[in-house]
Design a protein around this motif. Structure first.
Motif, PDB file in Angstrom:
ATOM      1  N   GLN A 169     -52.337 -12.527 -29.314  1.00 25.72           N
ATOM      2  CA  GLN A 169     -51.525 -12.964 -28.195  1.00 25.72           C
ATOM      3  C   GLN A 169     -50.145 -12.339 -28.243  1.00 25.72           C
ATOM      4  O   GLN A 169     -49.589 -11.937 -27.228  1.00 25.72           O
ATOM      5  CB  GLN A 169     -51.406 -14.486 -28.197  1.00 25.72           C
ATOM      6  N   THR A 181     -46.226  -9.529 -22.071  1.00 29.50           N
ATOM      7  CA  THR A 181     -45.424 -10.738 -22.029  1.00 29.50           C
ATOM      8  C   THR A 181     -45.442 -11.370 -20.639  1.00 29.50           C
ATOM      9  O   THR A 181     -44.655 -12.247 -20.355  1.00 29.50           O
ATOM     10  CB  THR A 181     -43.969 -10.424 -22.429  1.00 29.50           C
ATOM     11  N   GLN A 206     -49.224 -14.687 -19.457  1.00 30.60           N
ATOM     12  CA  GLN A 206     -49.842 -15.356 -20.599  1.00 30.60           C
ATOM     13  C   GLN A 206     -49.927 -16.855 -20.365  1.00 30.60           C
ATOM     14  O   GLN A 206     -50.800 -17.519 -20.911  1.00 30.60           O
ATOM     15  CB  GLN A 206     -49.027 -15.119 -21.874  1.00 30.60           C
ATOM     16  N   LEU A 207     -48.996 -17.374 -19.577  1.00 27.41           N
ATOM     17  CA  LEU A 207     -48.839 -18.814 -19.436  1.00 27.41           C
ATOM     18  C   LEU A 207     -49.400 -19.300 -18.106  1.00 27.41           C
ATOM     19  O   LEU A 207     -49.232 -18.647 -17.075  1.00 27.41           O
ATOM     20  CB  LEU A 207     -47.359 -19.191 -19.529  1.00 27.41           C
ATOM     21  N   LEU A 223     -48.824 -24.991 -26.216  1.00 28.07           N
ATOM     22  CA  LEU A 223     -48.124 -23.715 -26.115  1.00 28.07           C
ATOM     23  C   LEU A 223     -46.972 -23.613 -27.112  1.00 28.07           C
ATOM     24  O   LEU A 223     -46.385 -22.546 -27.265  1.00 28.07           O
ATOM     25  CB  LEU A 223     -47.570 -23.525 -24.693  1.00 28.07           C
ATOM     26  N   TYR A 267     -42.953 -15.781 -25.296  1.00 31.24           N
ATOM     27  CA  TYR A 267     -43.108 -16.557 -24.074  1.00 31.24           C
ATOM     28  C   TYR A 267     -41.806 -16.727 -23.292  1.00 31.24           C
ATOM     29  O   TYR A 267     -41.826 -17.235 -22.170  1.00 31.24           O
ATOM     30  CB  TYR A 267     -43.601 -17.975 -24.403  1.00 31.24           C
ATOM     31  N   GLU A 285     -41.225 -15.462 -19.444  1.00 32.18           N
ATOM     32  CA  GLU A 285     -42.217 -16.033 -18.538  1.00 32.18           C
ATOM     33  C   GLU A 285     -42.065 -17.550 -18.445  1.00 32.18           C
ATOM     34  O   GLU A 285     -42.165 -18.126 -17.347  1.00 32.18           O
ATOM     35  CB  GLU A 285     -43.627 -15.669 -19.008  1.00 32.18           C
ATOM     36  N   ALA A 286     -41.819 -18.197 -19.578  1.00 31.40           N
ATOM     37  CA  ALA A 286     -41.637 -19.653 -19.559  1.00 31.40           C
ATOM     38  C   ALA A 286     -40.393 -20.038 -18.771  1.00 31.40           C
ATOM     39  O   ALA A 286     -40.384 -21.076 -18.090  1.00 31.40           O
ATOM     40  CB  ALA A 286     -41.539 -20.179 -20.991  1.00 31.40           C
TER      41      ALA A 286
END
Length: 238
Positions: A66, A71, A74-75, A122, A218, A221-222
């Motif tokens: 992962q 990047t 992924q979420l 996560l 993450y 994106e998070a």
């Protein structure tokens, strides 16, 4: 013009107390216990270390495959948001419906009240902290709160190579007010790269902080999918 020895001593004591208060506001036991339960139920990757001393090594880091992936995407995209409101914290906000919002907890000395909102699968933790008036009086400004958090964080044995991370907006506007943001990255005891952010403001003579902890892979994106909508919905109750 130099400070008198008495004033210097008072300032040093105040800084130590502030660092201790920030450290106490870090979710040491609650998150650790929760993640230990999840681990025992095989809901965490097997390489995640579990210790009783600090939660930073308990964050579910991505597997090597992962981490090497792109990047983006992924979420999962949140399908809905829930509302949480706390009179103790004096705040309300919306958070992804499949995340867990813990009950706000006071630390043992009542120096702060903290609520953790997390996606445990996560390894993402979003915390809201309201500091007491006594702690607020020991800080010169919001940056002092932020630096005290990093000082406390850097003093823990699980945190290695704590470094500055780029901050896109050092003065973000949340709930119609400018806050002060700072970012750091560090390596945890598993060798995983972790990103932490703290955003602080003084509201009605009390400091509030929003803190995030998550795998570095993450972070961007998070921020787009989770944190920014949460911050956009954030409101003070009074």
């Amino acid at each position: 013009h130099s400070q008198s020895p008495v004033r210097r001593t008072k300032h040093a004591i105040g800084h130590v107390l502030l660092v201790l208060a920030i450290l106490l506001a870090t979710p040491l036991v609650g998150i650790g216990a929760t993640l230990a339960i999840l681990y025992s139920q095989d809901q965490f990757p097997p390489h995640t270390a579990l210790t009783a001393t600090h939660p930073l090594s308990l964050i579910a880091a991505p597997t090597p495959t992962q981490a090497a992936a792109s990047t983006t995407n992924q979420l999962p995209v949140p399908t809905a948001f829930k509302q949480t409101s706390s009179t103790d914290l004096n705040v309300s906000l919306k958070y992804p419906a499949d995340w867990d919002a813990a009950t706000p907890q006071k630390n043992s000395d009542s120096d702060s009240i903290t609520q953790d909102i997390s996606s445990q699968n996560l390894g993402i933790v979003f915390s809201i902290i309201r500091f007491s008036s006594s702690i607020t009086s020991q800080a010169h400004n919001a940056s002092d709160i932020n630096q005290s958090y990093f000082a406390a964080l850097g003093g823990t044995h699980d945190v290695q190579n704590l470094q500055n991370a780029a901050t896109t907006d050092q003065r973000p506007t949340i709930a119609g007010t400018q806050w002060t943001e700072a970012n750091r990255t560090f390596t945890d005891s598993n060798g995983d790269q972790i990103h932490t952010t703290i955003i602080t403001v003084e509201h009605h003579n009390v400091y509030y902080a929003i803190r995030t902890l998550l795998p570095e892979t993450y972070y961007h994106e998070a921020t787009q999918k989770y944190f920014q909508p949460m911050l956009d919905s954030f409101q003070f109750l009074s």
